[in-house]
Write a protein that holds these residues in place. Structure first.
Motif, PDB file in Angstrom:
ATOM      1  N   SER A 194       0.877  -1.153  -0.043  1.00 12.52           N
ATOM      2  CA  SER A 194       0.166  -0.046   0.012  1.00 12.52           C
ATOM      3  C   SER A 194       0.858   1.062   0.088  1.00 12.52           C
ATOM      4  O   SER A 194       1.731   1.299   1.069  1.00 12.52           O
ATOM      5  CB  SER A 194      -0.889   0.150   1.199  1.00 12.52           C
ATOM      6  N   VAL A 202      -3.033   3.872  -1.584  1.00  8.09           N
ATOM      7  CA  VAL A 202      -3.445   2.888  -2.732  1.00  8.09           C
ATOM      8  C   VAL A 202      -3.027   1.516  -2.585  1.00  8.09           C
ATOM      9  O   VAL A 202      -1.760   1.281  -2.477  1.00  8.09           O
ATOM     10  CB  VAL A 202      -3.275   3.439  -3.875  1.00  8.09           C
ATOM     11  N   ASP A 203      -3.897   0.665  -2.757  1.00  6.56           N
ATOM     12  CA  ASP A 203      -3.468  -0.751  -2.700  1.00  6.56           C
ATOM     13  C   ASP A 203      -3.288  -1.349  -4.025  1.00  6.56           C
ATOM     14  O   ASP A 203      -4.023  -1.124  -4.911  1.00  6.56           O
ATOM     15  CB  ASP A 203      -4.574  -1.561  -2.139  1.00  6.56           C
ATOM     16  N   GLY A 214      -5.592  -4.094  -5.600  1.00  6.27           N
ATOM     17  CA  GLY A 214      -6.958  -3.675  -6.279  1.00  6.27           C
ATOM     18  C   GLY A 214      -8.048  -4.325  -5.172  1.00  6.27           C
ATOM     19  O   GLY A 214      -7.695  -4.170  -3.719  1.00  6.27           O
ATOM     20  N   PRO A 215      -9.260  -4.350  -5.603  1.00  5.88           N
ATOM     21  CA  PRO A 215     -10.263  -4.740  -4.553  1.00  5.88           C
ATOM     22  C   PRO A 215     -10.233  -5.838  -4.099  1.00  5.88           C
ATOM     23  O   PRO A 215     -10.104  -6.955  -4.585  1.00  5.88           O
ATOM     24  CB  PRO A 215     -11.605  -4.744  -5.640  1.00  5.88           C
ATOM     25  N   GLN A 227     -15.550   0.128  -2.479  1.00  9.61           N
ATOM     26  CA  GLN A 227     -15.369   1.501  -2.023  1.00  9.61           C
ATOM     27  C   GLN A 227     -14.789   1.487  -0.503  1.00  9.61           C
ATOM     28  O   GLN A 227     -15.674   0.792   0.386  1.00  9.61           O
ATOM     29  CB  GLN A 227     -16.617   2.182  -2.167  1.00  9.61           C
ATOM     30  N   TYR A 257     -11.998   0.578  -5.850  1.00 12.12           N
ATOM     31  CA  TYR A 257     -11.396  -0.093  -6.472  1.00 12.12           C
ATOM     32  C   TYR A 257     -12.051  -1.122  -7.700  1.00 12.12           C
ATOM     33  O   TYR A 257     -13.098  -1.287  -7.075  1.00 12.12           O
ATOM     34  CB  TYR A 257     -10.469  -1.165  -5.639  1.00 12.12           C
ATOM     35  N   SER A 298     -11.939  -4.327 -10.632  1.00  9.39           N
ATOM     36  CA  SER A 298     -11.005  -5.091 -11.295  1.00  9.39           C
ATOM     37  C   SER A 298     -11.946  -6.105 -12.088  1.00  9.39           C
ATOM     38  O   SER A 298     -13.258  -6.514 -11.743  1.00  9.39           O
ATOM     39  CB  SER A 298     -10.069  -5.736 -10.425  1.00  9.39           C
ATOM     40  N   SER A 315      -8.101   8.979 -11.529  1.00  2.49           N
ATOM     41  CA  SER A 315      -8.246   7.443 -11.887  1.00  2.49           C
ATOM     42  C   SER A 315      -7.022   6.994 -12.660  1.00  2.49           C
ATOM     43  O   SER A 315      -6.275   7.654 -13.230  1.00  2.49           O
ATOM     44  CB  SER A 315      -9.647   7.166 -12.532  1.00  2.49           C
TER      45      SER A 315
END
Length: 499
Positions: A57, A109-110, A113-114, A366, A382, A384, A434
């Motif tokens: 992250s 930010v990871d 992703g989600p 979210q 996120y 995907s 984004s």
């Protein structure tokens, strides 16, 4: 833990270890903790100045830098057969739009992703067993699950009470059908658990014949209409591909679907968890750090900013003897483990092959400021989807963005907030910034050296942990994987009461 300044590499002592691991992603960190707990001497290095590798992250201003890794170069004597390594970029097609809101460093930010953890997730169990839970904090994901169906978002019920309290989404007949199905699954889960404890078959268990059926067929057998099938398949059982098409090669079985439903219905395991999903405070990069700390407690040595530049090979036996670090120092080991960003000439790491005609689900997550990943009043989202063709995958993601969010209307955060308050016609949230990119998916590989898997397309870490267990079995075939006795003892240890 040693952290070397840039281009000022420390000399590592000793020069021989049981296991050398490069990369501090989640599978590498879990393996480091498991090997150290099994009594192995472990050297754990990472080319980056931070922990997490592909699972890290990072602050928003630094987000793009991990997407373009550099290839290390090394020196040293050639007393062994040397196979030079290069790092490959598993990310491609990186497109950004909009201006990052200020203060941008308040956004985390990871790279994965989600992704969330279930309350009954095996990753949570491993953290409790190993003592890693003392190094990471979780909170509930607010809002529960939603399903995008026929142009609208519908809440997904996660309990018996939620089914009957749903006044807007489900009709009375749909509530009855869904409730009966969940009761059937609940009875099967309870009967299976009792049978495992007592060794006797129970009448409430679903038959093996039905468990081996495609889950979509089992749902049709119990007369769930299309909307409820979509709720169960994609929002609860988390199927990745359209299950109603003949060309789907990844059909979910009833057995697999019920295993995920059991995780989804694990609400109540933790007193402060309001739903099925929990999320690590400050991002998923906290998970590999927690396991790294467990490994360090058990004697593992850590050095950041230390790439591996080459393999030391035995030409006659064709096996790996160790690694050459970028500092030029040679480290010998019985087992070398690399993160998947390394391109190894003697390894052919398989990648997931997807049929282009398959229709894939799009996962969205979210997150709000309660998880310390963004400022109050703003959100991190996120999205995907698995894809075989990069252009098709990006097109799907951009269509999802267009459906869920209003287009960018200003370049500043102040303009965004002002326009949101003045424009009530479009209630969709506005995208400020984004980034859309493609990530390659590869599986873990076993040989004289091991390669860990990349982050996969799933919402949780089950497949990643299964792969880590298999790799650990190759290293320590007669050892238990992260036994509870491996956990460090803390004065305020409440791991038994956390469930």
């Amino acid at each position: 833990m040693a952290e070397a300044p840039a281009h000022d590499y420390p000399t590592i002592e000793p020069t021989s270890f049981d296991v050398v691991i490069c990369g501090t992603g989640l599978p590498e960190s879990v393996l480091a903790a498991a090997c150290a707990a099994a009594g192995k001497t472990v050297l754990h290095v990472d080319p980056n100045p931070f922990y997490g590798s592909l699972y890290s992250s990072v602050p928003l201003p630094s987000f793009l830098s991990p997407l373009v890794p550099l290839s290390p170069s090394g020196s040293g004597d050639d007393s062994h057969t040397v196979v030079h390594l290069h790092r490959r970029n598993i990310y491609s097609e990186v497109d950004t739009s909009g201006a990052a809101p200020e203060p941008s460093r308040r956004f985390t930010v990871d790279l994965v992703g989600p992704r969330v953890l279930y309350c009954a997730d095996e990753a949570v169990g491993l953290l409790l067993r190993s003592g890693g839970s003392h190094h990471v904090e979780f909170k509930s994901v607010e809002g529960g699950s939603l399903l995008y169906w026929e142009g609208q978002l519908y809440p997904v019920p996660d309990s018996r009470q939620a089914i009957f309290n749903d006044a807007a989404t489900l009709k009375l007949t749909e509530k009855t059908v869904l409730f009966r199905f969940f009761e059937l699954v609940r009875a099967h889960i309870a009967a299976a658990a009792a049978a495992a404890d007592e060794g006797e078959e129970a009448s409430d268990k679903i038959s093996d014949q039905d468990l081996d059926l495609p889950f979509v067929e089992y749902l049709k057998k119990h007369q769930l209409p299309p909307k409820l099938r979509a709720v169960v398949l994609y929002a609860i059982a988390m199927a990745d591909y359209d299950q109603d098409t003949d060309c789907c090669e990844k059909l979910l079985t009833t057995r697999e679907g019920i295993q995920t439903i059991a995780l989804y219905s694990s609400i109540g395991r933790f007193a402060n968890a309001q739903g099925a999903f929990i999320y690590p405070m400050y991002g998923h990069g906290e998970l590999p750090q927690a396991f790294c700390r467990c490994a360090a407690v058990n004697g593992a040595l850590y050095v950041l900013r230390m790439p591996i530049s080459a393999l030391l090979m035995d030409e006659e036996r064709k096996n790996c003897l160790g690694a050459r670090l970028t500092s030029g120092q040679d480290i010998l080991c019985q087992q070398l483990i690399l993160d998947p960003s390394y391109k190894v000439p003697i390894l052919d790491a398989p990648s997931d092959a997807l049929e282009e005609q398959q229709i894939a689900a799009i996962r969205g997550l979210q997150l709000s400021s309660n998880l310390a990943v963004c400022p109050p009043g703003l959100f991190m989202v996120y999205l995907s989807t698995p894809c075989a063709d990069t252009s098709t995958g990006k097109q799907y993601i951009k269509k999802a963005i267009d459906a869920l969010f209003a287009p960018q209307a200003s370049d500043s955060l102040e303009g965004h907030l002002e326009e949101t308050s003045e424009n009530n016609e479009d209630l969709r949230p506005t995208v400020i910034w984004s980034c859309v990119y493609v990530q390659e998916i590869t599986e873990g590989t076993s040989s004289s050296l091991l390669s860990c898997p990349t982050p996969d397309e799933h919402l949780d870490y089950r497949s990643i942990l299964d792969s880590s267990k298999k790799l650990f079995a190759d290293i320590c075939p007669n050892e238990e994987f992260l036994p509870k006795k491996s956990a460090a003892v803390y004065a305020d240890d409440d791991s038994d009461s956390a469930e």
